[in-house]
Design an enzyme around this catalytic site. Structure first.
Site, PDB file in Angstrom:
ATOM      1  N   TRP A  99      -2.836  -2.732  -1.770  1.00  0.00           N
ATOM      2  CA  TRP A  99      -2.642  -3.826  -1.918  1.00  0.00           C
ATOM      3  C   TRP A  99      -3.301  -4.525  -0.940  1.00  0.00           C
ATOM      4  CZ3 TRP A  99      -0.359  -8.373   0.338  1.00  0.00           C
ATOM      5  CH2 TRP A  99      -0.038  -9.360  -0.659  1.00  0.00           C
ATOM      6  N   ASN A 123      -1.258   1.392   5.783  1.00  0.00           N
ATOM      7  CA  ASN A 123      -0.484   0.277   5.325  1.00  0.00           C
ATOM      8  C   ASN A 123       0.118  -0.595   6.518  1.00  0.00           C
ATOM      9  OD1 ASN A 123       1.437  -1.214   3.861  1.00  0.00           O
ATOM     10  ND2 ASN A 123       2.849   0.348   3.896  1.00  0.00           N
ATOM     11  N   GLY A 124       0.028  -1.921   6.383  1.00  0.00           N
ATOM     12  CA  GLY A 124       0.177  -2.878   7.472  1.00  0.00           C
ATOM     13  C   GLY A 124      -0.769  -3.729   7.758  1.00  0.00           C
ATOM     14  N   ARG A 183       3.489   0.198  -5.353  1.00  0.00           N
ATOM     15  CA  ARG A 183       3.450  -0.243  -4.010  1.00  0.00           C
ATOM     16  C   ARG A 183       2.128  -1.136  -4.035  1.00  0.00           C
ATOM     17  NH1 ARG A 183       7.050   2.138  -0.243  1.00  0.00           N
ATOM     18  NH2 ARG A 183       6.213   0.832   1.593  1.00  0.00           N
ATOM     19  N   GLU A 221       6.694 -13.672 -13.164  1.00  0.00           N
ATOM     20  CA  GLU A 221       6.002 -12.686 -12.622  1.00  0.00           C
ATOM     21  C   GLU A 221       5.409 -11.475 -13.247  1.00  0.00           C
ATOM     22  OE1 GLU A 221       8.334 -10.416  -9.677  1.00  0.00           O
ATOM     23  OE2 GLU A 221      10.147 -10.381 -11.024  1.00  0.00           O
ATOM     24  N   HIS A 225      16.672 -35.686 -12.521  1.00  0.00           N
ATOM     25  CA  HIS A 225      15.955 -36.120 -11.163  1.00  0.00           C
ATOM     26  C   HIS A 225      14.381 -35.610 -11.186  1.00  0.00           C
ATOM     27  CE1 HIS A 225      19.786 -37.542  -9.749  1.00  0.00           C
ATOM     28  NE2 HIS A 225      20.182 -36.453 -10.239  1.00  0.00           N
ATOM     29  N   LYS A 248       5.882  -3.828  -5.102  1.00  0.00           N
ATOM     30  CA  LYS A 248       7.286  -3.665  -5.063  1.00  0.00           C
ATOM     31  C   LYS A 248       7.656  -3.999  -3.738  1.00  0.00           C
ATOM     32  CE  LYS A 248      10.867  -2.431  -6.983  1.00  0.00           C
ATOM     33  NZ  LYS A 248      11.621  -3.757  -7.970  1.00  0.00           N
ATOM     34  N   CYS A 290       0.777  -1.279   0.243  1.00  0.00           N
ATOM     35  CA  CYS A 290       0.034  -0.140  -0.059  1.00  0.00           C
ATOM     36  C   CYS A 290       0.943   1.260  -0.023  1.00  0.00           C
ATOM     37  CB  CYS A 290      -0.945  -0.045   1.399  1.00  0.00           C
ATOM     38  SG  CYS A 290      -2.000  -1.497   1.485  1.00  0.00           S
ATOM     39  N   GLU A 313      16.399 -16.725 -11.189  1.00  0.00           N
ATOM     40  CA  GLU A 313      15.994 -15.237 -11.357  1.00  0.00           C
ATOM     41  C   GLU A 313      15.365 -15.164 -12.742  1.00  0.00           C
ATOM     42  OE1 GLU A 313      15.430 -12.921  -9.449  1.00  0.00           O
ATOM     43  OE2 GLU A 313      15.514 -11.357 -10.871  1.00  0.00           O
ATOM     44  N   LYS A 335      11.530 -14.025 -13.187  1.00  0.00           N
ATOM     45  CA  LYS A 335      11.226 -12.541 -14.114  1.00  0.00           C
ATOM     46  C   LYS A 335       9.952 -13.207 -15.214  1.00  0.00           C
ATOM     47  CE  LYS A 335      12.441 -10.314 -12.302  1.00  0.00           C
ATOM     48  NZ  LYS A 335      13.389 -10.022 -11.182  1.00  0.00           N
TER      49      LYS A 335
END
Ligand code: M6R
Length: 616
Positions: A74, A100-101, A27, A496, A512, A611, A2, A489, A493
């Site tokens: 968010w 926010n939280g 955010r 997401e 395996h 983010k 948020c 990574e 990328k």
């Protein structure tokens, strides 16, 4: 998570709040809202969706006034919809709040409030908090807004950054923080203040800011100025800092997306991460921020790296670097797992916490735990003045500049650069690296930005490859050694931002299990650059081809063997194996970017993500 913004002063609040929300949208972006005090009453507009939706609503219903608060959400409690969007209000918009939280005990608090006659419009924990403030105000005659907020916060378990506005107080905002960041900008006019979850919406108005500490409450008043107290009601002195951030860094600068801009910034950001720290001519690597703790690192029996997501991948590269160059055993931990285990931490362990935002809740909690157990904590962070650098014993900033795209790109290469410098410096201090190798690595590291430039020139070719694979539903990424975290990574990328299911594996692990997935529809990205296990990875490519998989190989310039096997190859410049992660990740970033754009995805604000992950 948020984004929070607040304004008080002589200017029109709504346009400032709206612009602030646009800057903070990275955010959280599932709903947004603004409340403005018009000096008689508080008016509120909020809606599901992006800030652009809110902008349209505000065109239909303009909000007038010089004091207000805004929020981009968010979702944690309740789905993204108009009702759950912030600000939340008590009856007749008497008081409004943005938050926010997470209020962990919201359920218990809510039950008590319902019994006392409060009714709720949303599923959120935030609405409970403003009703709690209201409840306290109703029961204590003449109590100030600050005092009511303070008392409410004493009942709260969890994390918060909040701003409260009340109809009764047309000249005042109350802001408070615990666990989630909050910064106050001191405007150029007297009595003008900006409040935000980070400095990005503030920078265009002022460079003077005060970062709130946990459990501090700010009374921001147009007439009496800024006062700080804590939740025990003790007075605190605001510490004014000057922001170094440049406004241009927050703009797209002609690129279609922040992510693309940030990918292209890497020659510069890697160079900035080395600036003043690497002197090739003098053969010196020195990280000023950890100078006092360098002996701790040199003598460390073990290094524990804690991080999340992309930063965790950078940590895995760090493991190779510290083990290979400085001969120190390294464990790389997901901060979210580490904090809830009962890990064995000794006083001669050094914990390195890596975080772009410096606000990641799990990483912060891991730091706190390791600190309590006596370890030395070193931070590697990008956001100057964020919580992690203020919590660690020492650290090095990555100096990548603001990263706005939710998908981390330049932060990763900057983190790996700093880890490389750190490992080299410790290796030199310990005497675990021959002088000739040390000197050669300095020269090669110094040349990395130019090599990244060369990889960026392959963009058209990578775009062509992206077009070929854009409709894939799955992808595998394989690498060995230092290229294994790069494979992880690359897969992160892709998944997401394009929503293609992708997995990274150490190439040898394929047989395996994951090899069962390979058929003619499975693209396999193999990082097959020159190095100790080159022959092994050639065999892995053959294994994929034998099962009709499609291979996109990232190879060293001049490679013939893998090129002959792969369906597509991307040739990148040669570099010492320990530095390869800095180069080999670039084509993977570009590949994901182009695939996502071709699939019509919002690359800068992928669904469900934010983010900065300030909740656990
Ligand atoms: O700010 P941090 O580096 O602590 O964030 C950790 C992760 O949330 C982050 O790296 C995330 O995985 C990336 N945005 C992915 O691109």
């Amino acid at each position: 998570m948020c984004g929070i913004v607040g304004y008080i002063g002589e200017q029109k609040a709504a346009p400032i709040l709206l612009k602030g929300l646009q800057r903070l949208e990275y955010r959280g972006y599932d709903s947004a809202g603004i409340a403005v005090h018009d000096s008689v009453q508080i008016n509120l507009v909020k809606c599901k969706g992006k800030v652009s939706n809110l902008q349209k609503r505000l065109e239909e219903t303009p909000l007038v006034g010089n004091i207000g608060i805004g929020h981009t959400r968010w979702a944690t409690h309740g789905p993204p919809n108009d009702e759950n969007a912030h600000p939340h209000a008590t009856a007749n918009n008497e008081m409004v709040i943005i938050h926010n939280g997470i209020i962990e005990n919201f359920d218990t608090l809510k039950k008590g409030l319902i019994q006392r006659g409060h009714t709720f419009q949303s599923d959120t924990d935030t609405e409970v908090l403003i009703h709690l403030v209201d409840d306290i105000k109703r029961n204590e005659e003449d109590i100030t807004l600050f005092e009511a907020v303070r008392k409410a916060l004493n009942e709260v378990v969890g994390a918060y950054a909040i701003v409260v506005m009340s109809r009764e107080n047309p000249n005042q905002l109350i802001a408070a923080k615990k666990g989630s960041p909050l910064v106050i900008g001191i405007g150029k006019q007297e009595g003008e203040y900006f409040i935000a979850s980070d400095a990005t919406p503030i920078i265009e108005h002022t460079k003077n800011v005060v970062y709130l500490e946990d459990e501090e409450i700010a009374i921001v008043d147009r007439e009496s100025g800024l006062q700080l107290r804590n939740i025990k009601n003790q007075e605190k002195t605001p510490y004014i800092q000057e922001l170094k951030m440049q406004l241009e860094a927050l703009e797209k600068g002609g690129y279609e997306h922040f992510m693309l801009k940030e990918i292209y910034e890497q020659p510069r950001s890697v160079r900035d991460s080395m600036r003043g720290r690497l002197n090739v001519n003098k053969g010196i690597v020195a990280l000023g921020g950890i100078r006092e703790y360098e002996q701790k690192l040199i003598q460390a029996k073990r290094i524990i790296i804690v991080a999340c997501g992309t930063s965790w991948h950078a940590g895995l590269v760090g493991e190779y670097l510290f083990e290979d160059l400085a001969r120190i055993p390294v464990e790389v931990e997901y901060a979210s797992e580490f904090r809830y285990r009962n890990p064995i931490i000794a006083e001669d362990d050094v914990v390195i916490a890596i975080s772009q935002s410096g606000e990641t809740a799990d990483t912060l909690a891991a730091i706190e735990m390791a600190k309590q157990r006596g370890a030395t904590i070193i931070g590697i962070c990008n956001v100057i003045g964020s919580t992690i650098p203020r919590t660690t014993h020492a650290g090095s900033y990555t100096h990548a500049g603001p990263e706005i795209g939710v998908a981390s790109t330049k932060a990763f290469t900057a983190q790996v650069t700093v880890l490389t410098l750190m490992a080299l410096s410790v290796a030199q201090g310990k005497g675990t690296i021959p002088h000739s190798r040390f000197q050669r690595l300095l020269i090669e590291l110094d040349a990395v930005p130019e090599k990244i430039e060369k990889v960026l020139q392959l963009d058209d070719q990578i775009q062509y490859i992206a077009d070929y694979y854009k409709n894939a539903t799955n992808a595998l990424y394989l690498g060995r050694g230092i290229n294994f975290p790069v494979a992880l990574e690359g897969a992160l990328k892709l998944k997401e931002i394009s929503y293609i299911h992708a997995e990274g594996y150490p190439a040898a692990e394929m047989k395996h299990g994951p090899i069962a997935l390979i058929d003619e529809n499975m693209p396999v990205v193999v990082i097959a650059t020159q190095g100790a296990s080159y022959d092994k990875i050639v065999s892995n490519v053959q294994e994929v081809k034998a099962r009709k998989g499609k291979v996109i190989a990232v190879v060293t310039q001049g490679d013939e063997q893998v090129k002959a096997l792969a369906d597509h190859t991307i040739e990148i410049p040669e570099v010492d194996e320990v530095l390869m992660g800095l180069i080999s990740v670039i084509p993977l970033q570009l590949l994901s970017y182009h695939v996502a754009v071709m699939r019509g995805c919002n690359v800068d604000q992928p669904r469900n993500l934010a983010k900065s992950v300030t909740v656990e």
